[in-house]
Design a protein around this motif. Structure first.
Motif, PDB file in Angstrom:
ATOM      1  N   ILE A   1     -72.098 -66.906 -65.154  1.00  0.00           N
ATOM      2  CA  ILE A   1     -71.683 -66.032 -66.258  1.00  0.00           C
ATOM      3  C   ILE A   1     -71.246 -66.853 -67.479  1.00  0.00           C
ATOM      4  CG2 ILE A   1     -69.926 -64.348 -66.955  1.00  0.00           C
ATOM      5  CD1 ILE A   1     -70.304 -63.033 -64.256  1.00  0.00           C
ATOM      6  N   ASN A   2     -70.508 -67.912 -67.213  1.00  0.00           N
ATOM      7  CA  ASN A   2     -70.054 -68.743 -68.344  1.00  0.00           C
ATOM      8  C   ASN A   2     -70.936 -69.983 -68.518  1.00  0.00           C
ATOM      9  OD1 ASN A   2     -67.820 -67.352 -69.513  1.00  0.00           O
ATOM     10  ND2 ASN A   2     -66.743 -67.673 -67.567  1.00  0.00           N
TER      11      ASN A   2
ATOM     12  N   ARG B   1     -65.134 -67.566 -73.307  1.00  0.00           N
ATOM     13  CA  ARG B   1     -65.385 -67.264 -71.903  1.00  0.00           C
ATOM     14  C   ARG B   1     -65.728 -65.786 -71.733  1.00  0.00           C
ATOM     15  NH1 ARG B   1     -63.935 -70.941 -68.373  1.00  0.00           N
ATOM     16  NH2 ARG B   1     -64.149 -69.374 -66.742  1.00  0.00           N
ATOM     17  N   ARG B   2     -66.505 -65.456 -70.718  1.00  0.00           N
ATOM     18  CA  ARG B   2     -66.716 -64.069 -70.278  1.00  0.00           C
ATOM     19  C   ARG B   2     -65.946 -63.867 -68.980  1.00  0.00           C
ATOM     20  NH1 ARG B   2     -71.496 -62.851 -73.181  1.00  0.00           N
ATOM     21  NH2 ARG B   2     -71.116 -64.041 -75.070  1.00  0.00           N
ATOM     22  N   GLU B   3     -65.568 -62.623 -68.777  1.00  0.00           N
ATOM     23  CA  GLU B   3     -64.819 -62.311 -67.565  1.00  0.00           C
ATOM     24  C   GLU B   3     -65.688 -62.546 -66.324  1.00  0.00           C
ATOM     25  OE1 GLU B   3     -62.379 -58.528 -65.820  1.00  0.00           O
ATOM     26  OE2 GLU B   3     -62.979 -58.497 -67.929  1.00  0.00           O
TER      27      GLU B   3
ATOM     28  N   HIS C   1     -75.699 -56.416 -64.247  1.00  0.00           N
ATOM     29  CA  HIS C   1     -76.320 -56.388 -65.572  1.00  0.00           C
ATOM     30  C   HIS C   1     -77.598 -55.540 -65.555  1.00  0.00           C
ATOM     31  CE1 HIS C   1     -74.306 -60.333 -67.199  1.00  0.00           C
ATOM     32  NE2 HIS C   1     -73.478 -59.291 -67.177  1.00  0.00           N
TER      33      HIS C   1
ATOM     34  N   SER D   1     -75.209 -59.594 -72.036  1.00  0.00           N
ATOM     35  CA  SER D   1     -74.653 -59.072 -73.289  1.00  0.00           C
ATOM     36  C   SER D   1     -75.675 -59.083 -74.434  1.00  0.00           C
ATOM     37  CB  SER D   1     -73.430 -59.885 -73.684  1.00  0.00           C
ATOM     38  OG  SER D   1     -73.735 -61.256 -73.752  1.00  0.00           O
TER      39      SER D   1
END
Lengths: 268, 433
Positions: free
Chosen positions: B210-211, B198-200, B78, B51
């Motif tokens: 991811i988290n 949190r991210r999905e 990504h 992100s």
């Protein structure tokens, strides 16, 4: 006059600016001493105290000011009246004698209040003093309700002056572009008090709107904004018809920050 | 805002004339510096295209002097997202291979915190010019290692402390250093959000990748992800570094998903002159949002909203001050003060004054980044440095200490102790004033 005066004079050497402002302060203080009815030592307090029983001779400037008030009273259909009271009278409230420079009040309950006049009167004189001192650009704010501009803003062709919408913090009710002109605003006081009387009924005017008048003279703008606010809506255009070069706007401020602006037509 | 407008936005002509002596790291924003790189390209590789990496990519796309020649991420989705923007860029899943690519002159590192130090050192040693997201490193020792590596190999290293490049911060700090709020007597920072951070996660085995922000194995939580930005305000405003740090952190609300980083923290940093700087962050209430306030003996500057409040407005409630300040700053805009008569007994609360025009206020809600927060200008400064090889003055030391004090506060919370920064972590420091 129970308020403050602020002066912005850009691009003026500081010693010069200080000298000019000192002169202005002296002049305005003198007018304050002359016209403050709450100061027992003022000539106006003396008039209010004794002129019902005897003619009181007045200082030339105070007499001239009262003469002007009388001219404006007649020129606004009686809606500008320095003797307005909650018990309206049928006849004249006071009598000016131009030969002896005296005043007589019609009765002991008549009180002259120059509150709606003195700021404009002083502002007019301050602007003249500034011009005579060579000031070409500046703004004089007298208690937020009477503002005069000399020349233009250093970075523009006018002075942009905004009227605040008091019902919504941060919102602007209207922007006025002043350049060698003045703005006066009348309406409900900041405290929430309806303090302007309709001289014909003696009732406090409870209009929700502000009346903003712009034009050449700070004094005329001040008188007109008070008179227009005091006058019923259907008589406002007629009053404006007697003044060339002035523009009056009713500002209806809303809580959501918007404002409805209505120009008062000039019935000339 | 484009580069040419940057100094103009810092306060028109007034600041443009003096900014470079006070803010030398902004030199790359000047027309002269722009002329210096005219026609040249900064060939950049991006390591980490999640992100934050994508946020930088969207800014890079607007920079004609930049050519993105390589992309790297070990998480394929990504990498593919980023590749859409640069079809000609070479794709890598191992950053070592990207560092071997001789076409890459500069690298942008936007990876999880625990990777910052290692990747930065490897990139510097590979001769690349480096921009790494904040915080600079995962531990106090590692931050020092990174700093010493940069000293040893030379070259360029910038850290993502974008407030240094945000015009409203630059203007505010100039006002503070000029004494507009008197003596600095306090610094208040807070950052409140109400989300789980949190991210999905498409598949459970990817949870920790991811988290990563939620696990102390990879992250120092709110101190390194949020506080690091704000702590630097104190040093910038005060012209000195904190002497001691204390704090408390807890997991009070988002405590059922397995995370082990605090979701509420409060830290106090005391400067040698006794002034305190506070940082508080809660992510289960967002009412107050983000705030950064420099408190002076004569007034306050709110850095987030770019507002200046005076403690003793004279006369109170006057909008005429706004007019004066605008003229002093070479501006003309509507001065709102007219209305019905002001009387001495009805003075309103004094309004604050904007310190400059066209301020974009950032809420702090996004964990990716925000428009007009200095990030774009910082990346532009990096692109400039990739071309010229010149390290912008002072900013690395500022970033280093922002990281060290964020890490030290985290340590103080964990140990329940009042801590000072060990002498071995101190590097030459010249205040930004």
């Amino acid at each position: 006059m129970h308020t403050r005066m602020e002066i912005v004079l850009p691009r003026l050497e500081e010693p010069m600016a200080q000298s000019v402002v000192r002169d202005v302060e002296q002049r305005v203080s003198k007018l304050e001493r002359l016209m403050n009815r709450f100061d027992n030592a003022s000539p106006l307090a003396m008039v209010n105290a004794v002129a019902a029983t005897q003619a009181v001779e007045l200082d030339g400037e105070l007499f001239m000011a009262l003469e002007l008030c009388e001219v404006f009273r007649r020129g606004t259909g009686g809606y500008f009246d320095v003797a307005a009271a909650e018990q309206p009278r049928s006849g004249a409230a006071y009598l000016l004698d131009g030969k002896d420079h005296t005043i007589r009040l019609a009765s002991a309950d008549v009180k002259i209040d120059l509150g709606g006049f003195a700021k404009g009167f002083a502002l007019e004189q301050v602007c003249r003093m500034l011009r005579e001192s060579g000031v070409e650009s500046g703004v004089v704010n007298f208690g937020n309700s009477s503002i005069a501009a000399l020349g233009h803003h250093p970075y523009g062709e006018w002075w942009p002056i905004g009227v605040a919408n008091r019902k919504c913090a941060g919102a602007v009710a209207g922007e006025f572009r002043l350049c060698d002109s003045a703005l006066s605003v009348s309406g409900m006081a900041e405290s929430g008090e309806y303090h302007i009387l309709n001289p014909h009924t003696g009732l406090r005017v409870a209009g929700e709107e502000l009346v903003a008048v712009e034009g050449r003279s700070a004094l005329v703008a001040e008188v007109l904004s008070t008179a227009l606010y005091a006058a019923p809506h259907n008589q406002r255009a007629e009053i404006m018809g007697q003044y060339e070069g002035y523009r009056a706007t009713e500002l209806y401020c809303r809580k959501d920050g918007t404002t409805e602006r209505r120009l008062i037509e000039n019935n000339r | 805002m484009n580069r040419k407008e940057f100094l103009a936005d810092c306060g028109a002509k007034g600041l443009a004339g003096v900014a470079l002596s006070l803010f030398p790291w902004l030199e790359s924003c000047t027309p002269k510096a722009q002329q210096e790189i005219k026609g040249e390209k900064a060939r950049i590789g991006i390591i980490g295209t999640g992100s934050r990496g994508l946020f930088h990519i969207k800014n890079l796309l607007q920079m004609p002097e930049v050519e993105v020649v390589a992309l790297c991420d070990d998480y394929r989705p990504h990498l593919e997202d980023a590749a859409q923007y640069f079809p000609k860029a070479k794709l890598y899943d191992d950053y070592h291979r990207l560092l071997e690519d001789s076409e890459v002159k500069g690298v942008i590192i936007a990876t999880p915190l625990y990777l910052h130090g290692r990747m930065t050192i490897d990139a510097l040693e590979a001769g690349k010019r480096v921009f790494c997201e904040k915080s600079m490193a995962f531990t106090l020792d590692e931050a020092l290692e990174v700093y010493k590596c940069r000293e040893r190999v030379g070259g360029v290293l910038l850290i993502g402390q974008q407030r240094l490049f945000d015009p409203k911060y630059v203007k505010a700090m100039q006002m503070i250093h000029e004494g507009k709020i008197g003596k600095v007597v306090g610094v208040r920072n807070y950052w409140y959000r109400n989300n789980d951070w949190r991210r999905e996660v498409p598949s459970p085995e990817l949870e920790r990748r991811i988290n990563w922000r939620l696990y102390s194995e990879y992250s120092r939580g709110l101190m390194t992800e949020l506080a690091c930005h704000q702590l630097q305000n104190g040093s910038w405003a005060m012209g000195m570094l904190p002497e001691k740090v204390m704090g408390s952190g807890s997991l009070i609300h988002w405590n059922k998903d397995g995370r082990d980083v605090y979701d509420t923290v409060c830290a106090i940093f005391t400067y040698p002159n006794g002034v305190n700087m506070t940082f508080e962050s809660i992510i289960s209430n967002k009412h107050f949002g983000m705030g950064e306030q420099i408190l002076g003996s004569e007034g306050t500057i709110d850095l987030v909203t770019a507002m200046h409040y005076t403690d003793e407005p004279a006369p109170k409630g006057s909008g005429m001050h706004q007019l004066v300040e605008q003229i002093e700053n070479g501006l003309m805009s509507n001065s709102v003060f007219a209305g019905t008569s002001w009387a001495t007994e009805t003075s309103a609360l004094a309004p604050g004054l904007p310190i400059m025009q066209n301020v974009k206020v950032v809420s702090g809600e996004s964990s990716v980044g925000a428009e007009a927060d200095g990030s774009k200008e910082l990346i532009e400064a990096f692109a400039h440095a990739v071309i010229t090889g010149k390290q912008p003055d002072k900013v690395l030391e500022e970033s280093y200490y922002a990281t060290q004090f964020a890490l030290l506060a985290d340590k103080a919370m964990k140990e329940g102790a009042i801590l000072t920064l060990d002498e071995k972590y101190k590097i030459p420091y010249e205040p930004l004033k």
